[in-house]
Design an enzyme around this catalytic site. Structure first.
Site, PDB file in Angstrom:
ATOM      1  N   LYS A  76       0.830  -1.213   0.000  1.00 46.75           N
ATOM      2  CA  LYS A  76       0.000   0.000   0.000  1.00 46.75           C
ATOM      3  C   LYS A  76       0.865   1.264   0.000  1.00 46.75           C
ATOM      4  CE  LYS A  76      -2.311  -1.297   3.682  1.00 46.75           C
ATOM      5  NZ  LYS A  76      -1.755  -2.675   3.837  1.00 46.75           N
ATOM      6  N   THR A  77       1.880   1.286   0.844  1.00 45.98           N
ATOM      7  CA  THR A  77       2.773   2.457   0.872  1.00 45.98           C
ATOM      8  C   THR A  77       3.513   2.594  -0.451  1.00 45.98           C
ATOM      9  OG1 THR A  77       3.059   2.219   3.271  1.00 45.98           O
ATOM     10  CG2 THR A  77       4.678   3.550   2.091  1.00 45.98           C
ATOM     11  N   ASP A 121      -1.650   6.806   6.218  1.00 44.23           N
ATOM     12  CA  ASP A 121      -1.632   5.402   6.606  1.00 44.23           C
ATOM     13  C   ASP A 121      -2.506   5.188   7.835  1.00 44.23           C
ATOM     14  OD1 ASP A 121      -0.933   2.768   6.425  1.00 44.23           O
ATOM     15  OD2 ASP A 121       1.076   3.007   7.271  1.00 44.23           O
ATOM     16  N   THR A 170      -5.787  -1.356   7.140  1.00 46.20           N
ATOM     17  CA  THR A 170      -5.817  -2.805   7.276  1.00 46.20           C
ATOM     18  C   THR A 170      -7.185  -3.269   7.750  1.00 46.20           C
ATOM     19  OG1 THR A 170      -4.966  -2.604   9.546  1.00 46.20           O
ATOM     20  CG2 THR A 170      -3.349  -2.949   7.784  1.00 46.20           C
ATOM     21  N   ARG A 229       6.763  -7.983   1.822  1.00 43.90           N
ATOM     22  CA  ARG A 229       7.634  -7.429   2.853  1.00 43.90           C
ATOM     23  C   ARG A 229       8.345  -8.539   3.618  1.00 43.90           C
ATOM     24  NH1 ARG A 229       4.634  -3.756   6.933  1.00 43.90           N
ATOM     25  NH2 ARG A 229       4.565  -2.385   5.118  1.00 43.90           N
TER      26      ARG A 229
END
Length: 358
Positions: A76-77, A121, A170, A229
């Site tokens: 997402k980032t 975020d 999330t 990640r």
């Protein structure tokens, strides 16, 4: 590969070459894709977002607000940074927990440049007053700043330049409908297939100047929980092992040995995951058992067990949440090589009756 791509990879390789002197967050940032073509996976979201951004560029307009939802570590980032890069705009990064007052949000919004991307975020954790201010900012590019208190308070309208808000969450279900409805595009990020993670790992290995075989990449991908990640983090740890205890080449055997050292098993379970399962099976006979009791048994906070370990265990079909408590599934017993108790034997036998039909 064209010259620009080679130059970009050379620059990234130089940046991560001094990895030993940099923290993991810096290396992770260096491994991020820089455009949509380079971004691996999330095909539907990527194609839809590509249309949104290209149309905005052709109109010479600011892109619509974007909401990205999904588990941590899915990109997402990274996508927010790509949105800014594709639009040729600067990006401002903040988070919901950092905005606890409407004034905090007003200060950020009033300093934005025209066309700038604001990445927010954990948007679901923003305070209610700030959230209500955001409604008007997103829709009308205006905020009302309250000056004074009580009957003498005055609302001063403040015009904002057009900007693009990229919200990430999330827990999309916690966003109120008025906020969700103000996003022009909503994309849900899915967990990655092993084949997609292998592509991520090969790309990262190339940037890290690490030699890796296909089976080595597959071994890491299979233990990465469907999350890029985690795949990149495991790759760096396997690289360390290969450098110190092997010849520097990541094979399947080297990857398996390295991940055993770091307590990541064949399904991707780590120390905490296994501790939760072992406590559930060995101490409580497979359940049902309350979350707080389970957390005490493994020496962790309730929130840690619920938010860190449980989602993956449930997704893997190893643990079930029931109204009576947490219950192990047959797959959990099989994974740890244990035999479930028979009817009437051990703690939580009634839970086993329900689950196994014993």
């Amino acid at each position: 590969m064209n010259w620009d791509e080679e130059a970009a990879e050379d620059a990234a390789a130089r940046l991560v070459g001094a990895d030993a002197d940099r923290d993991d967050s810096a290396v992770e940032a260096a491994l991020r894709p820089k455009d949509l073509d380079e971004f691996v996976g999330q095909e539907k979201v990527r194609q839809q977002l590509d249309l949104v951004l290209k149309a905005a560029r052709q109109r010479g307009a600011t892109a619509d607000h974007v909401l990205l939802s999904g588990a941590p570590g899915l990109g997402k980032t990274t996508l927010s940074m790509i949105i800014a890069a594709e639009m040729g705009a600067p990006i401002r990064i903040t988070s919901g927990p950092a905005i606890q007052h409407a004034g905090d949000l007003a200060a950020i919004l009033s300093s934005l440049q025209e066309g700038e991307v604001l990445f927010l975020d954990e948007i679901h954790r923003m305070s209610r007053p700030a959230e209500e201010m955001l409604y008007m900012a997103m829709e009308d590019f205006r905020v009302d700043v309250i000056v004074g208190k009580g009957p003498g308070a005055t609302a001063i309208p403040l015009e904002l330049p057009p900007f693009t808000l990229v919200g990430a969450t999330t827990r999309a279900g916690l966003l109120p409908p008025p906020l969700r409805d103000r996003f022009g595009f909503t994309g849900h990020m899915e967990f990655y297939a092993p084949e997609e993670l292998q592509r991520v790992i090969h790309r990262s290995a190339r940037l890290l100047d690490v030699e890796i075989e296909g089976e080595g990449a597959a071994e890491i991908a299979g233990r990465s929980r469907g999350t890029p990640r985690i795949a990149n983090r495991l790759l760096r740890r396997v690289r360390d092992y290969a450098q110190v205890r092997a010849d520097g080449v990541i094979t399947r055997e080297v990857a398996a040995a390295a991940l055993a050292v770091y307590e990541v098993d064949g399904r991707g379970l780590d120390r905490l995951d296994r501790a939760v399962l072992e406590a559930l099976l060995k101490l409580f006979g497979g359940g049902p058992v309350g979350l707080s009791t389970l957390a005490v048994a493994v020496g962790e906070e309730r929130e840690t067990v619920e938010e860190v370990a449980e989602p993956f265990l449930v997704r893997e079909g190893l643990l079930a949440r029931t109204p009576r408590g947490r219950v192990a599934t047959p797959a959990a017993w099989a994974h740890l090589g244990l035999v479930p108790p028979r009817q009437g034997g051990g703690t939580g036998s009634s839970g086993q009756q329900d689950l196994f039909g014993a």
